[in-house]
Design a protein around this motif. Sequence first.
Motif, short mmCIF file in Angstrom:
data_model
loop_
_atom_site.label_atom_id
_atom_site.label_comp_id
_atom_site.label_asym_id
_atom_site.label_seq_id
_atom_site.Cartn_x
_atom_site.Cartn_y
_atom_site.Cartn_z
N GLU A 1 0.81 -1.21 0.00
CA GLU A 1 0.00 0.00 0.00
C GLU A 1 0.86 1.28 0.00
O GLU A 1 0.33 2.38 -0.11
CB GLU A 1 -0.97 0.00 1.18
CG GLU A 1 -2.05 -1.05 1.03
CD GLU A 1 -3.17 -0.92 2.05
OE1 GLU A 1 -3.19 0.08 2.80
OE2 GLU A 1 -4.03 -1.81 2.10
N ASN B 1 -7.01 -3.08 6.06
CA ASN B 1 -6.20 -2.58 7.17
C ASN B 1 -6.91 -1.52 8.00
O ASN B 1 -6.29 -0.94 8.90
CB ASN B 1 -4.88 -1.99 6.62
CG ASN B 1 -3.88 -3.07 6.27
OD1 ASN B 1 -3.61 -3.96 7.07
ND2 ASN B 1 -3.34 -3.02 5.07
N GLY C 1 -2.30 0.48 9.08
CA GLY C 1 -2.52 0.92 7.71
C GLY C 1 -2.50 2.44 7.61
O GLY C 1 -2.41 3.15 8.61
N GLU D 1 1.75 -1.06 7.10
CA GLU D 1 1.41 -1.12 5.67
C GLU D 1 1.08 0.31 5.24
O GLU D 1 -0.08 0.70 5.17
CB GLU D 1 0.21 -2.05 5.45
CG GLU D 1 -0.09 -2.35 3.99
CD GLU D 1 0.39 -3.71 3.55
OE1 GLU D 1 0.29 -3.99 2.34
OE2 GLU D 1 0.86 -4.49 4.39
#
Length: 554
Positions: free
Chosen positions: A152, A359, A385, A413
């Motif tokens: 990501e 996420n 995330g 991420e």
Amino acid sequence: MPLPDRASQTLDFAGRWSNERNPQRRDIATGVWVRDSYEGRSGHNFTISEIALTESTNFSSGEAWAISLAWSGNSKFMVERIWDRTQSIGASEILLPGEVILKPGESYQAPALLAAYSSAGLDGVSERFHSHIRGRTLHPKRARPLTLNMWEAIYFDHDATKIKAIAEVAAEIGVERLVLDDGWFGARRSDHAGLGDWIVNKKVWPNGFTAIISDIHERGMEFGLWFEGEMVNPDSDLYRAHPDWVLNTGGHSENNWRHELVLDLTNAAAFSHVLEQVSAVLTEFPIDYIKWDHNRVVVDASNNLQAAVRNQTLAIYRLFSELKKRHPKLEIESCASGGGRVDLGVIDYVDRFWVSDNNDALERQRNQRWTGQIIPPELLGTHIGPTPGHQTGRSLSLSFRATTALFGHAGIEWDISKISNSDKAALKTWAAYYKANRDLLHTGKSIRIDYADENAYLYGVIDKKRERAIFSFAQLAPTTAVHPAQLTFRDLNPDKNYQVKAVYPAGAPLYMLIEPPTWLTGVTLSGAVLMEIGLPAPILAPENALLIEINQSN
């Protein structure tokens, strides 16, 4: 397996991509309740367990009878009550017509069925499965590295300068493993091409991975790499050379899904191609870890017009086993469009599960809560995330995202090369907190409190000696009462005193416009008081979480 009459309900799990393992509870009625999966993998809608229970069973008390299947292919779970009220629970592999044809003297080895009984509620079931999984000789022994996966952060935009910038910040924060995701091989500049050609793309990486891995290792981090070896794109050198190496049903057109076909790993030549190309990459470069994906459902799975899901499943087990035999220090993460292959079959060949592609921390609260019903937290990939989240578009505080990600094999991420200095500082203290406490988080007993307000979760882990515990109080939605329900705990020693305080490794949560209770700065109370009376809950704003440490006093 037979069920007693007092087992009156069932609990299992349903879902889809980015929304796996939603609990569904129902009364047992006359007839057969079946949860089956024909995805050729366990799947996003796979129920990792079927649990029979009494009407009053909750997390802490009541009886439960749970089963899980050690299998990653087609499967069926069932609960049956017949006309005379006899009840039973079971699970099995689903064999397609003609899939196994035994010759004289041959036998069929069914997947193992794991069963557990608990008189201490659903947490008692979890404790039994977690204990069994942790007791395996192949269970990961070393501390679970703080992991940053770059999907990501960069998607298909592989640029060495960009990745070095991420690595520089990752090392400063305290990340211990950096994983390069999809896009490094063959003609893979999008998801339309390249699968099957596991050779470093020289246009993207003209000098291979040597320099970037050296940079990452010099910064004290491991390097991981993404594969999806069970699939092939029609636009690939492999498919152009061997169009007959895909699973198909003969005269029917091949079933293309997400621009992918399924490589027939029951074909010895196709199996050897994947094994040798992947192994060659792992040999050429010092790669510590692979994230192995599986991004489509397996349909029309036939080899020479014979159903092949079973043999395809056994083939991936053999492939993982051989890769680890050749590369003894290699760790493997099981990913299948997120949480589409989380089961007790593949668990013996991998070291980590990617729980979900979602996420968003609010969604992860529920997903991690129920995936942990069977799988212990040290095997569950739980990442911070970005905000807004790429799946839901929801913006959430770093404090909430970080507290949510703490209760698992934690990671990130997110494109951390673009974050603010304050976020960087918060991630650094959070990373240090994870490392200091991961032994407790990954060996302790998981506890989910039957909290009186459905808009909040109270859960945590406690060590075997009942001396240390870490809990999270997560306010998912606004409380409906003026004062939230008391925070009561479990499994403490009632005769010992404990110091209790709130901690903020990634920043404080947001409170409503009411002064929080004074115990947050520290209070000493007996285990009996903490379990029977509890503590006044702070009034958190929705989508916020508070981390609570409980330590036995000398």
